[in-house]
Write an enzyme that holds these catalytic residues in place. Sequence first.
Site, mmCIF file in Angstrom:
data_model
loop_
_atom_site.group_PDB
_atom_site.id
_atom_site.type_symbol
_atom_site.label_atom_id
_atom_site.label_comp_id
_atom_site.label_asym_id
_atom_site.label_seq_id
_atom_site.Cartn_x
_atom_site.Cartn_y
_atom_site.Cartn_z
ATOM 1 N N LYS A 177 35.847 -27.054 -21.623
ATOM 2 C CA LYS A 177 35.999 -26.190 -20.443
ATOM 3 C C LYS A 177 37.361 -26.470 -19.799
ATOM 4 O O LYS A 177 37.609 -27.552 -19.285
ATOM 5 C CB LYS A 177 34.912 -26.453 -19.403
ATOM 6 C CG LYS A 177 34.947 -25.384 -18.298
ATOM 7 C CD LYS A 177 34.268 -25.778 -17.029
ATOM 8 C CE LYS A 177 35.136 -26.533 -16.059
ATOM 9 N NZ LYS A 177 36.305 -25.788 -15.547
ATOM 10 N N GLU A 252 39.778 -39.939 -17.078
ATOM 11 C CA GLU A 252 41.219 -40.069 -16.842
ATOM 12 C C GLU A 252 41.508 -39.425 -15.496
ATOM 13 O O GLU A 252 41.369 -38.213 -15.356
ATOM 14 C CB GLU A 252 41.950 -39.334 -17.980
ATOM 15 C CG GLU A 252 43.381 -39.679 -18.084
ATOM 16 C CD GLU A 252 43.548 -41.163 -18.167
ATOM 17 O OE1 GLU A 252 44.156 -41.700 -17.241
ATOM 18 O OE2 GLU A 252 43.032 -41.778 -19.119
ATOM 19 N N CYS A 286 49.420 -36.649 -12.648
ATOM 20 C CA CYS A 286 48.726 -37.883 -12.261
ATOM 21 C C CYS A 286 49.688 -39.064 -12.354
ATOM 22 O O CYS A 286 49.458 -40.108 -11.761
ATOM 23 C CB CYS A 286 47.466 -38.098 -13.078
ATOM 24 S SG CYS A 286 47.687 -37.825 -14.809
ATOM 25 N N GLU A 387 46.428 -40.357 -3.242
ATOM 26 C CA GLU A 387 47.071 -39.362 -4.110
ATOM 27 C C GLU A 387 47.202 -38.039 -3.362
ATOM 28 O O GLU A 387 46.243 -37.575 -2.744
ATOM 29 C CB GLU A 387 46.230 -39.158 -5.380
ATOM 30 C CG GLU A 387 46.911 -38.218 -6.349
ATOM 31 C CD GLU A 387 46.181 -38.117 -7.680
ATOM 32 O OE1 GLU A 387 44.968 -37.869 -7.665
ATOM 33 O OE2 GLU A 387 46.836 -38.265 -8.724
HETATM 34 P P1 ADP Z 1 41.711 -31.153 -9.530
HETATM 35 O O1 ADP Z 1 41.558 -31.711 -8.159
HETATM 36 O O2 ADP Z 1 42.900 -31.639 -10.264
HETATM 37 O O3 ADP Z 1 41.468 -29.683 -9.631
HETATM 38 P P2 ADP Z 1 39.032 -31.654 -10.373
HETATM 39 O O4 ADP Z 1 38.488 -33.001 -10.626
HETATM 40 O O5 ADP Z 1 38.537 -30.894 -9.203
HETATM 41 O O6 ADP Z 1 40.593 -31.860 -10.358
HETATM 42 O O7 ADP Z 1 38.838 -30.744 -11.653
HETATM 43 C C1 ADP Z 1 39.079 -31.179 -12.974
HETATM 44 C C2 ADP Z 1 38.148 -30.453 -13.911
HETATM 45 O O8 ADP Z 1 36.807 -30.831 -13.587
HETATM 46 C C3 ADP Z 1 38.191 -28.931 -13.793
HETATM 47 O O9 ADP Z 1 38.035 -28.361 -15.080
HETATM 48 C C4 ADP Z 1 36.990 -28.624 -12.927
HETATM 49 O O10 ADP Z 1 36.466 -27.332 -13.127
HETATM 50 C C5 ADP Z 1 36.005 -29.668 -13.424
HETATM 51 N N1 ADP Z 1 34.910 -29.979 -12.479
HETATM 52 C C6 ADP Z 1 34.904 -29.876 -11.138
HETATM 53 N N2 ADP Z 1 33.709 -30.246 -10.641
HETATM 54 C C7 ADP Z 1 32.927 -30.600 -11.699
HETATM 55 C C8 ADP Z 1 31.590 -31.083 -11.840
HETATM 56 N N3 ADP Z 1 30.800 -31.280 -10.796
HETATM 57 N N4 ADP Z 1 31.154 -31.361 -13.084
HETATM 58 C C9 ADP Z 1 31.946 -31.200 -14.158
HETATM 59 N N5 ADP Z 1 33.204 -30.729 -14.091
HETATM 60 C C10 ADP Z 1 33.704 -30.440 -12.876
#
Ligand code: ADP
Length: 497
Positions: A177, A252, A286, A387
């Site tokens: 995804k 990561e 990052c 961050e």
């Molecule tokens: P950023 O702040 O860099 O957008 P996130 O951690 O919010 O980082 O998102 C990184 C990835 O994790 C994206 O693909 C996002 O859709 C996915 N994501 C966000 N929430 C969840 C969740 N509860 N479970 C699994 N994947 C998630």
Amino acid sequence: MAQSKIYKNFIGGEWVESRSGQTFENVNPADTRDIVGIFPASSKADVDDAVESAKAAAEKWRLTPPPKRAEILFRAGEILTERKEDYARDMTREMGKVLKETRGDVQEAIDTAFYMAGEGRRLYGVTTTSELQNKFAMCVRVPIGVVGMIAPWNFPMAIPSWKLFPALVCGNTCVIKPAEDTPLSTLNLVRALVEAGLPKGVVNIVTGFGPDAGAPIVNHPDTRAISFTGSSEVGRIVGEVAARSFKPCSLEMGGKNAIIVLDDANVDLAVEGAVWGAFGTTGQRCTAASRMLVQKGVYNEFVSKFVERSSRLKVGNGIDESVEMGPQINQQQIETSARYVELGRNDGAKLLLGGNRLTSGDHARGHFFEPTIFGDGNYKMRIALEEIFGPVVTVVPIGSFDEAIEVANSTPYGLSSSIYTRDVNKAFKAVRDIYAGITYVNAPTIGAEVHLPFGGVKSTGNGHREGGIGAIDFFSQWKSVYVDYSDKLQRAQIDTE
Ligand code: ADP
């Protein structure tokens, strides 16, 4: 303005809509009137389909000899090379970073393809001795099965390639995804793999939002390992859920990376590195350098040159070759940058450059923020601890080498780090004493190469590494094999005479 296209998920070798028919728009952050594409807003039902198809493909792929798997990766690398410019342009349009950098992002996927294709004829195991006569012992790498992958938006092709290519050469099938802000680049990567001859079901892509399309991948009983890159906040959730069913899970996450500049440094070189480290990818890496720890003897010189050089950065739409810093990815990230500027001011740091959203002229339609520099920071300020993931950097005056190391280690993160010095003793002490996954000497905190392990300590990661052999370690399991050719029962630890 180019027309927006409708894109689909790729499941079981077919391009399909989401089961619900729901979609979302992928918007150009440099000009929000430009809709890059319409993508499926997937949910659990789509993830179930994708995992099912990955599971169905797993047996045949597992038994495909690794050099044959590798040939497909190699061809994918060639296809990516041919399409590098188109895919870089797609990426700048959906993600915002400047063309030079998106070309680099595609190049990283190409490098990873060729590197992992080479692994098809290695995937080294271990042969060892046995404590018994006429017995042979070895350890071989075996696939895990269906692997779930969740990717961020800042390296939308490179990071998925770090996950997909090693997982594939190791014999796993995949459900990935991409981030909701950048699905097109990951889809382009998958397209290259498909055209290279990847069998149906071996890679499946579902686009959509984290809780709807990401969480079901982590939860699914048939995903046997999870590889996640994103925020520490979401990483914690992903890690906890995966732990409940004992799934290996590679996390990561964030960083608060420091560049140390000592009195004996080449200051001009350090300034050049600081500008690139802090404002490359608009600070949205990052590994971005968001803290400059500068020894007092060169503090004034460093600050004035750093501010001067940064004030000349051309900010704009990354598709224009003369632009040096693109937009932030979305409105939320702009708000985060603005919030930290406020925090920095309130905590008593000195705003030396920028601090504002850019809203007029060419910047009116996008998520642009000025390159922003605070001076007179200290390690207790939130701008120097947390961050930000934007073009906001804090310069902290430092008294001694020891203090620099202590401050460098003072955040909850431990991803990348850097020291500028001409003293080889201090350089090696820094390499030894900075608690981080990566340390650069006389280079900024960014610039990882694909054949070295990538990752960090503390809130940055949970001990796994992407890139290099670290990726092979995560995406394969060890099987120990004993072959007894004595023709009799030999009992380890017992029949040792
Ligand atoms: P950023 O702040 O860099 O957008 P996130 O951690 O919010 O980082 O998102 C990184 C990835 O994790 C994206 O693909 C996002 O859709 C996915 N994501 C966000 N929430 C969840 C969740 N509860 N479970 C699994 N994947 C998630």
